[in-house]
Design a protein around this motif. Structure first.
Motif, PDB file in Angstrom:
ATOM      1  N   ASP A  55       0.839  -1.184   0.000  1.00 37.64           N
ATOM      2  CA  ASP A  55       0.000   0.000   0.000  1.00 37.64           C
ATOM      3  C   ASP A  55       0.890   1.256   0.000  1.00 37.64           C
ATOM      4  O   ASP A  55       1.970   1.264   0.611  1.00 37.64           O
ATOM      5  CB  ASP A  55      -0.886  -0.040   1.254  1.00 37.64           C
ATOM      6  N   GLU A  56       0.447   2.303  -0.672  1.00 39.60           N
ATOM      7  CA  GLU A  56       1.279   3.496  -0.844  1.00 39.60           C
ATOM      8  C   GLU A  56       1.766   4.068   0.490  1.00 39.60           C
ATOM      9  O   GLU A  56       2.929   4.458   0.619  1.00 39.60           O
ATOM     10  CB  GLU A  56       0.492   4.574  -1.598  1.00 39.60           C
ATOM     11  N   GLU A  57       0.892   4.117   1.489  1.00 39.20           N
ATOM     12  CA  GLU A  57       1.267   4.714   2.772  1.00 39.20           C
ATOM     13  C   GLU A  57       2.253   3.814   3.527  1.00 39.20           C
ATOM     14  O   GLU A  57       3.169   4.304   4.191  1.00 39.20           O
ATOM     15  CB  GLU A  57       0.020   4.963   3.627  1.00 39.20           C
ATOM     16  N   ILE A  58       2.069   2.493   3.423  1.00 39.00           N
ATOM     17  CA  ILE A  58       3.030   1.574   4.027  1.00 39.00           C
ATOM     18  C   ILE A  58       4.373   1.694   3.324  1.00 39.00           C
ATOM     19  O   ILE A  58       5.432   1.693   3.962  1.00 39.00           O
ATOM     20  CB  ILE A  58       2.512   0.123   3.966  1.00 39.00           C
ATOM     21  N   ALA A  59       4.341   1.821   1.999  1.00 36.71           N
ATOM     22  CA  ALA A  59       5.583   1.998   1.224  1.00 36.71           C
ATOM     23  C   ALA A  59       6.313   3.265   1.671  1.00 36.71           C
ATOM     24  O   ALA A  59       7.551   3.276   1.780  1.00 36.71           O
ATOM     25  CB  ALA A  59       5.267   2.073  -0.265  1.00 36.71           C
ATOM     26  N   LYS A  60       5.571   4.327   1.944  1.00 36.34           N
ATOM     27  CA  LYS A  60       6.195   5.560   2.444  1.00 36.34           C
ATOM     28  C   LYS A  60       6.903   5.299   3.774  1.00 36.34           C
ATOM     29  O   LYS A  60       7.982   5.831   4.033  1.00 36.34           O
ATOM     30  CB  LYS A  60       5.137   6.645   2.631  1.00 36.34           C
ATOM     31  N   ALA A 104      20.829  12.514  23.234  1.00 40.32           N
ATOM     32  CA  ALA A 104      19.940  13.678  23.266  1.00 40.32           C
ATOM     33  C   ALA A 104      20.251  14.640  22.119  1.00 40.32           C
ATOM     34  O   ALA A 104      19.336  15.141  21.438  1.00 40.32           O
ATOM     35  CB  ALA A 104      20.053  14.394  24.611  1.00 40.32           C
ATOM     36  N   ALA A 105      21.540  14.892  21.874  1.00 38.87           N
ATOM     37  CA  ALA A 105      21.930  15.791  20.787  1.00 38.87           C
ATOM     38  C   ALA A 105      21.590  15.178  19.430  1.00 38.87           C
ATOM     39  O   ALA A 105      21.050  15.847  18.539  1.00 38.87           O
ATOM     40  CB  ALA A 105      23.425  16.089  20.873  1.00 38.87           C
ATOM     41  N   PHE A 106      21.888  13.882  19.279  1.00 41.11           N
ATOM     42  CA  PHE A 106      21.622  13.206  18.012  1.00 41.11           C
ATOM     43  C   PHE A 106      20.123  13.157  17.712  1.00 41.11           C
ATOM     44  O   PHE A 106      19.684  13.468  16.599  1.00 41.11           O
ATOM     45  CB  PHE A 106      22.180  11.782  18.036  1.00 41.11           C
ATOM     46  N   PHE A 107      19.323  12.774  18.698  1.00 40.07           N
ATOM     47  CA  PHE A 107      17.899  12.551  18.437  1.00 40.07           C
ATOM     48  C   PHE A 107      17.181  13.858  18.125  1.00 40.07           C
ATOM     49  O   PHE A 107      16.231  13.873  17.341  1.00 40.07           O
ATOM     50  CB  PHE A 107      17.251  11.853  19.636  1.00 40.07           C
ATOM     51  N   THR A 108      17.627  14.946  18.718  1.00 42.62           N
ATOM     52  CA  THR A 108      17.057  16.252  18.393  1.00 42.62           C
ATOM     53  C   THR A 108      17.273  16.564  16.916  1.00 42.62           C
ATOM     54  O   THR A 108      16.347  17.036  16.227  1.00 42.62           O
ATOM     55  CB  THR A 108      17.711  17.351  19.256  1.00 42.62           C
ATOM     56  N   GLU A 109      18.465  16.277  16.419  1.00 46.21           N
ATOM     57  CA  GLU A 109      18.749  16.514  15.008  1.00 46.21           C
ATOM     58  C   GLU A 109      17.962  15.567  14.105  1.00 46.21           C
ATOM     59  O   GLU A 109      17.503  15.952  13.026  1.00 46.21           O
ATOM     60  CB  GLU A 109      20.250  16.371  14.741  1.00 46.21           C
ATOM     61  N   LEU A 110      17.796  14.333  14.551  1.00 47.24           N
ATOM     62  CA  LEU A 110      17.029  13.366  13.758  1.00 47.24           C
ATOM     63  C   LEU A 110      15.567  13.781  13.655  1.00 47.24           C
ATOM     64  O   LEU A 110      14.961  13.701  12.576  1.00 47.24           O
ATOM     65  CB  LEU A 110      17.152  11.967  14.382  1.00 47.24           C
ATOM     66  N   ILE A 111      14.983  14.237  14.756  1.00 47.10           N
ATOM     67  CA  ILE A 111      13.597  14.697  14.729  1.00 47.10           C
ATOM     68  C   ILE A 111      13.448  15.880  13.780  1.00 47.10           C
ATOM     69  O   ILE A 111      12.491  15.952  12.989  1.00 47.10           O
ATOM     70  CB  ILE A 111      13.123  15.076  16.152  1.00 47.10           C
ATOM     71  N   ASP A 112      14.395  16.808  13.823  1.00 44.87           N
ATOM     72  CA  ASP A 112      14.351  17.965  12.922  1.00 44.87           C
ATOM     73  C   ASP A 112      14.445  17.517  11.465  1.00 44.87           C
ATOM     74  O   ASP A 112      13.755  18.065  10.588  1.00 44.87           O
ATOM     75  CB  ASP A 112      15.499  18.929  13.242  1.00 44.87           C
ATOM     76  N   PHE A 113      15.274  16.518  11.198  1.00 41.09           N
ATOM     77  CA  PHE A 113      15.420  15.987   9.842  1.00 41.09           C
ATOM     78  C   PHE A 113      14.121  15.356   9.360  1.00 41.09           C
ATOM     79  O   PHE A 113      13.668  15.619   8.237  1.00 41.09           O
ATOM     80  CB  PHE A 113      16.544  14.949   9.817  1.00 41.09           C
ATOM     81  N   ILE A 114      13.504  14.543  10.200  1.00 38.74           N
ATOM     82  CA  ILE A 114      12.260  13.866   9.834  1.00 38.74           C
ATOM     83  C   ILE A 114      11.130  14.869   9.655  1.00 38.74           C
ATOM     84  O   ILE A 114      10.331  14.775   8.713  1.00 38.74           O
ATOM     85  CB  ILE A 114      11.878  12.820  10.905  1.00 38.74           C
ATOM     86  N   SER A 115      11.060  15.844  10.551  1.00 42.28           N
ATOM     87  CA  SER A 115       9.991  16.837  10.488  1.00 42.28           C
ATOM     88  C   SER A 115      10.171  17.773   9.290  1.00 42.28           C
ATOM     89  O   SER A 115       9.181  18.196   8.680  1.00 42.28           O
ATOM     90  CB  SER A 115       9.964  17.667  11.772  1.00 42.28           C
ATOM     91  N   GLY A 116      11.431  18.089   8.966  1.00 44.13           N
ATOM     92  CA  GLY A 116      11.705  19.018   7.885  1.00 44.13           C
ATOM     93  C   GLY A 116      11.707  18.372   6.517  1.00 44.13           C
ATOM     94  O   GLY A 116      10.754  18.486   5.748  1.00 44.13           O
ATOM     95  N   LYS A 117      12.762  17.642   6.213  1.00 43.56           N
ATOM     96  CA  LYS A 117      12.936  17.087   4.870  1.00 43.56           C
ATOM     97  C   LYS A 117      11.940  15.980   4.544  1.00 43.56           C
ATOM     98  O   LYS A 117      11.573  15.789   3.395  1.00 43.56           O
ATOM     99  CB  LYS A 117      14.368  16.574   4.704  1.00 43.56           C
ATOM    100  N   GLN A 118      11.495  15.231   5.549  1.00 41.76           N
ATOM    101  CA  GLN A 118      10.572  14.127   5.283  1.00 41.76           C
ATOM    102  C   GLN A 118       9.104  14.517   5.494  1.00 41.76           C
ATOM    103  O   GLN A 118       8.203  13.777   5.129  1.00 41.76           O
ATOM    104  CB  GLN A 118      10.917  12.923   6.176  1.00 41.76           C
ATOM    105  N   GLY A 119       8.874  15.656   6.129  1.00 42.09           N
ATOM    106  CA  GLY A 119       7.518  16.166   6.279  1.00 42.09           C
ATOM    107  C   GLY A 119       6.628  15.385   7.221  1.00 42.09           C
ATOM    108  O   GLY A 119       5.402  15.455   7.127  1.00 42.09           O
TER     109      GLY A 119
END
Length: 203
Positions: A35-40, A177-192
């Protein structure tokens, strides 16, 4: 990243959560069969892994385990990052960890027939033994590594992991803590993907 982090970083979409959970088991372009959403969600899993593997903070953490685990040090760090996420869950999520785990279990069970056979095989164990909740304790992470050592090529050196973790606990927690903050920003920004964060301004 390990299971808990991938699940948390799926946002509100149930199907993306399913895809993110099974991402390790879907190779090449086989995601197109879903399914498209699962593929995403499967593609999101790959983006998270790529971001993690090449991040300097994760590399820094891997070095602490490189002598004992070599190329498997990244897998060990993934488990340890899940420990710090579970331990500090209220800093990253608007709902309590037991509630989140129960929601995840229900979603995965409702899509059970969609899951790869290997995932169907271990999902009941993960639910019955409350593995997601167990990550909040050092013992829980060590037990998970012991189990993985029995069923994979990961070296069975859980005692060494515990020693290194406890000797470098504060440093590793700060690293996470430093890494995960950056990962969340990456997911929220570039991945939407919308990751709802708690309001910590009054803490």
């Amino acid at each position: 990243m390990n299971y808990l982090a991938h699940l948390h970083l799926s946002g509100e979409s149930e199907k993306m959560l399913v895809g993110n959970f099974i991402g390790d088991y879907i190779k090449g372009n086989k995601y197109l069969q879903y399914d498209e959403e699962i593929a995403k969600g499967i593609l999101l899993h790959r983006q998270i892994d790529s971001f993690t593997d090449f991040h300097p903070l994760q590399r820094e953490a891997r070095l602490m385990f490189r002598h004992e685990f070599g190329l498997y040090s990244g897998i060990v760090v993934d488990f340890i990052y899940d420990h710090f996420l579970a331990k500090n869950w209220d800093q990253y999520s608007t709902i309590r960890l037991p509630v989140f785990a129960k929601r995840v279990h229900a979603i995965l069970l409702s899509h059970f027939n969609t899951l790869p056979l290997r995932v169907q095989g271990f999902l009941p164990f993960l639910i019955q033994h409350k593995r997601l909740l167990s990550y909040a304790s050092v013992d829980g992470i060590i037990q998970s590594l012991k189990i993985m050592g029995k069923h994979s090529s990961l070296p069975s050196k859980s005692e060494e992991v515990e020693t290194i973790l406890l000797e470098n606990y504060t440093e590793l927690e700060t690293n996470f803590a430093a890494f995960f903050t950056e990962l969340i920003d990456f997911i929220s920004g570039k991945q939407g993907v919308e990751i709802k964060k708690p309001d910590l301004s009054n803490c």
